[in-house]
Motif scaffolding. Structure first.
Motif, PDB file in Angstrom:
ATOM      1  N   GLN A 123      33.392  42.866  45.210  1.00 14.97           N
ATOM      2  CA  GLN A 123      33.513  43.569  43.818  1.00 14.97           C
ATOM      3  C   GLN A 123      32.957  42.781  42.815  1.00 14.97           C
ATOM      4  O   GLN A 123      32.397  42.009  42.419  1.00 14.97           O
ATOM      5  N   PRO A 124      32.736  43.755  41.731  1.00 21.09           N
ATOM      6  CA  PRO A 124      32.501  43.062  40.715  1.00 21.09           C
ATOM      7  C   PRO A 124      33.462  42.013  40.091  1.00 21.09           C
ATOM      8  O   PRO A 124      33.591  41.687  40.164  1.00 21.09           O
ATOM      9  N   ASN A 125      32.952  40.552  39.797  1.00 17.32           N
ATOM     10  CA  ASN A 125      33.706  39.351  39.366  1.00 17.32           C
ATOM     11  C   ASN A 125      34.841  39.525  39.891  1.00 17.32           C
ATOM     12  O   ASN A 125      35.841  38.546  39.600  1.00 17.32           O
ATOM     13  N   ASN A 181      33.143  35.443  42.194  1.00 18.04           N
ATOM     14  CA  ASN A 181      31.747  36.455  42.436  1.00 18.04           C
ATOM     15  C   ASN A 181      31.139  36.398  41.286  1.00 18.04           C
ATOM     16  O   ASN A 181      31.992  37.105  40.112  1.00 18.04           O
ATOM     17  N   ASP A 191      27.840  40.548  37.995  1.00 16.52           N
ATOM     18  CA  ASP A 191      28.797  41.962  37.325  1.00 16.52           C
ATOM     19  C   ASP A 191      28.203  43.060  38.230  1.00 16.52           C
ATOM     20  O   ASP A 191      28.290  44.157  37.579  1.00 16.52           O
ATOM     21  N   GLU A 192      27.965  42.792  39.267  1.00 20.92           N
ATOM     22  CA  GLU A 192      27.972  43.916  40.307  1.00 20.92           C
ATOM     23  C   GLU A 192      27.866  43.210  41.711  1.00 20.92           C
ATOM     24  O   GLU A 192      28.421  41.960  41.744  1.00 20.92           O
ATOM     25  N   LYS A 193      28.311  44.200  42.824  1.00 19.02           N
ATOM     26  CA  LYS A 193      28.911  43.792  44.461  1.00 19.02           C
ATOM     27  C   LYS A 193      28.057  43.221  44.850  1.00 19.02           C
ATOM     28  O   LYS A 193      26.340  42.750  44.055  1.00 19.02           O
ATOM     29  N   ASN A 194      28.677  42.316  45.527  1.00 22.38           N
ATOM     30  CA  ASN A 194      27.591  40.635  46.338  1.00 22.38           C
ATOM     31  C   ASN A 194      27.960  40.900  47.212  1.00 22.38           C
ATOM     32  O   ASN A 194      29.590  40.597  47.818  1.00 22.38           O
TER      33      ASN A 194
END
Length: 191
Positions: A70-72, A131, A134-137
């Motif tokens: 998930q973001p961050n 991560n 600021d987006e899914k990775n």
């Protein structure tokens, strides 16, 4: 001099003579001066009701080669390999270059001589992975996790490290499990 980084041939020699445990071992991950570690399991750090740190399993790379951050988000990664270091040998870690390209950061430390067994049980090796986006990775198992350089201090002049009474007092105030982990061969604890 701070010892010598072991070459691929020296790592194999130590493994073959049963002085170093690195299992499972994949010769394709062995490079001239490091071994590329692989992830096994992803965990999420949590705090229990009584305030103690713990973790919850999120993903097993044996079941699926990819994991979506998930973001961050920050997770703990259990390493696939079991590492047991002999006396006079330490290990350092560097993130794989794919982390910089994909927006991940690695939190890692160093393994002391004698690492791998604690109270008769094999120690598991964990790294923190964040991560930075600021987006899914997407994290893929094939990226690898970290490069482990093994350093031999045999033959090097070493000083015995002693803790002051104040340092001992601070350590003694930690929870018993943390104290047990800190009380290793790396530092001399006077009686």
């Amino acid at each position: 001099m701070f010892g010598n980084i072991l070459s691929d041939a020296e790592i194999i020699r130590l493994r073959d003579s049963h002085l170093l445990t690195l299992e499972p071992f994949d010769v394709k991950r062995l490079k001239i001066a490091h071994y590329k570690l692989a992830p096994r399991t992803v965990w999420t750090p949590v705090t229990t009701i009584d305030g103690k740190p713990s973790k919850r399993q999120e993903h097993n790379f044996e079941d699926e080669a990819q994991f979506v951050f998930q973001p961050n988000a920050y997770h703990l990664f259990e390493v696939e390999e079991t590492v047991l270091l002999p006396d006079g040998v330490v290990a350092n870690f560097v993130p794989v270059s794919e982390f910089a390209l994909r927006g991940f950061s690695l939190v890692a430390g160093m393994l002391d001589a004698g690492y791998g067994k604690l109270a008769g049980r094999t120690q598991k090796l964990f790294f923190g992975v964040k991560n930075l986006l600021d987006e899914k990775n997407m994290f893929d198992r094939n990226f690898g996790l970290a490069h482990m350089s093994i350093v031999s201090l045999t033959g090097a002049s070493l000083l015995r490290q002693e803790l002051s009474k104040a340092e001992l007092g601070r350590l003694a105030g930690r929870d018993p499990e943390r104290w047990r982990r800190a009380n290793d061969d790396g530092v001399f604890y006077p009686q």
